[in-house]
Design a protein around this motif. Structure first.
Motif, PDB file in Angstrom:
ATOM      1  N   ALA A 103       0.830  -1.209   0.000  1.00 14.49           N
ATOM      2  CA  ALA A 103       0.000   0.000   0.000  1.00 14.49           C
ATOM      3  C   ALA A 103       0.861   1.254   0.000  1.00 14.49           C
ATOM      4  O   ALA A 103       0.550   2.235  -0.699  1.00 14.49           O
ATOM      5  N   THR A 108      -0.561  -1.540  -4.487  1.00 15.72           N
ATOM      6  CA  THR A 108      -1.978  -1.858  -4.365  1.00 15.72           C
ATOM      7  C   THR A 108      -2.812  -0.987  -5.297  1.00 15.72           C
ATOM      8  O   THR A 108      -3.753  -1.463  -5.949  1.00 15.72           O
ATOM      9  N   ASP A 109      -2.478   0.309  -5.372  1.00 11.27           N
ATOM     10  CA  ASP A 109      -3.214   1.199  -6.270  1.00 11.27           C
ATOM     11  C   ASP A 109      -3.025   0.785  -7.729  1.00 11.27           C
ATOM     12  O   ASP A 109      -3.952   0.903  -8.544  1.00 11.27           O
ATOM     13  N   LEU A 181      -3.840  -2.101   5.560  1.00 12.90           N
ATOM     14  CA  LEU A 181      -4.491  -1.125   4.684  1.00 12.90           C
ATOM     15  C   LEU A 181      -4.778   0.182   5.404  1.00 12.90           C
ATOM     16  O   LEU A 181      -4.760   1.255   4.802  1.00 12.90           O
ATOM     17  N   LYS A 184      -0.801   1.523   6.657  1.00 16.60           N
ATOM     18  CA  LYS A 184       0.038   1.704   5.467  1.00 16.60           C
ATOM     19  C   LYS A 184       1.434   2.198   5.808  1.00 16.60           C
ATOM     20  O   LYS A 184       1.976   3.077   5.160  1.00 16.60           O
ATOM     21  N   ARG A 273     -12.183  -1.051   3.542  1.00 17.02           N
ATOM     22  CA  ARG A 273     -10.967  -0.241   3.537  1.00 17.02           C
ATOM     23  C   ARG A 273     -10.252  -0.312   2.196  1.00 17.02           C
ATOM     24  O   ARG A 273      -9.743   0.688   1.679  1.00 17.02           O
ATOM     25  N   TYR A 274     -10.235  -1.505   1.611  1.00 13.42           N
ATOM     26  CA  TYR A 274      -9.574  -1.678   0.317  1.00 13.42           C
ATOM     27  C   TYR A 274     -10.285  -0.857  -0.765  1.00 13.42           C
ATOM     28  O   TYR A 274      -9.651  -0.220  -1.613  1.00 13.42           O
ATOM     29  N   LEU A 277      -9.405   2.933  -0.815  1.00 11.07           N
ATOM     30  CA  LEU A 277      -8.065   3.415  -1.125  1.00 11.07           C
ATOM     31  C   LEU A 277      -8.116   4.342  -2.331  1.00 11.07           C
ATOM     32  O   LEU A 277      -8.916   4.172  -3.243  1.00 11.07           O
ATOM     33  N   SER A 278      -7.232   5.313  -2.342  1.00  6.90           N
ATOM     34  CA  SER A 278      -7.186   6.257  -3.469  1.00  6.90           C
ATOM     35  C   SER A 278      -6.740   5.541  -4.722  1.00  6.90           C
ATOM     36  O   SER A 278      -5.879   4.674  -4.685  1.00  6.90           O
TER      37      SER A 278
END
Length: 279
Positions: A103, A108-109, A181, A184, A273-274, A277-278
């Motif tokens: 993250a 992850t993004d 998450l 991070k 939460r996932y 994420l941005s």
């Protein structure tokens, strides 16, 4: 890693069975990625597998001579179910570190920008960690057999005990995923250790809750780890502390209830939460 265009996303299957196969395929890709990381860094994997073995040797041969089990019994047979469960608990640190590192670095993004199932990242991570836990538990069982530990209630009961241990690990890994998450920050692993170690030692693993102050003993008896330890000792036919409390008398039931409760809480929290994420 390239970013998929919106048009590319439209080629993803939309039907029920096809969507499930797509999600499973994507999850396996993430699992394979994590396994390949371990293959490239075998020293880290070996250290992670051998650390619990060193703890077993320390407790069995350094402290074991001074331990007395109520009602008699071999201390090493008493010790091993607790060490099996401790190994499952320590896996939280592994999960947290891996998830928070991805993250923080933006990995992850990048995965979320690809035309892949939204569940694949967390599902693949959980599958990889469960495979690691199975390997770690196998190493611990081999270590226990080598120092004289045995199970006495037949293979069916032994498999049920192993199932309870892996159920605990599966539930706890979602705590690790959620914390990874949410925080991070790989450096925060020390904070996770501060939470994990008391959870492990404030239980019936090494000391009887009856020897603790009343309030502390109650906390230890209702610790999810204590339920799994007590239940696996019963299933393996190994000596234990016993106890008159409701939690001690219904350890197998609690060993099922606690992980399911943790899953009910932290699985949806991790998914939510996932998704937040941005991009």
């Amino acid at each position: 890693m390239t970013t998929a265009s919106p048009a590319a996303r439209e080629v993803a299957p939309r039907g029920g069975p096809d969507r499930l196969r797509w999600a499973l395929s994507d999850a396996w890709v993430i699992t394979h990625r994590d396994l390949s990381h371990w293959a490239r860094r075998p020293a880290q994997l070996v250290v992670g597998l051998l650390f619990p073995v060193m703890m077993v040797l320390m407790f069995a041969f350094l402290f074991g001579g001074g331990m007395v089990i109520p009602g008699g019994g071999d201390y090493r047979e008493f010790l091993m179910p607790g060490m099996f469960a401790m190994t499952m608990v320590f896996g939280i640190e592994t999960t947290f570190t891996a998830v928070s590192t991805d993250a923080t670095r933006g990995v992850t993004d990048r995965f979320r920008s690809l035309p892949m199932a939204s569940s694949a990242v967390v599902a693949g991570r959980s599958a990889a960690d469960m495979l690691n836990s199975v390997a770690g538990l196998a190493v611990m069982i081999a270590c226990g057999l080598a120092i004289g530990w045995r199970w006495h209630e037949g293979p069916g009961a032994a498999l049920a005990a192993v199932g309870l241990l892996l159920l605990l690990r599966f539930a706890l890994l979602w705590i690790g995923i959620y914390l990874g998450l949410a925080i991070k920050s790989p450096e925060a692993v020390m904070a996770v250790q501060i939470l994990v170690w008391p959870l492990g030692f404030l239980s019936n693993t090494f000391a009887s809750p009856a020897t603790m102050p009343g309030w502390l003993g109650a906390v230890a008896e209702w610790n999810p780890l204590s339920a799994t330890v007590a239940a696996t000792r019963q299933l393996f036919g190994n000596p234990g502390w016993g106890g008159d409390s409701w939690a001690a008398q219904h350890a197998p039931l609690m060993a099922l209830a606690w992980p399911l409760l943790i899953l009910v809480i932290f699985f949806p929290l991790s998914v939510r939460r996932y998704r937040r994420l941005s991009r």
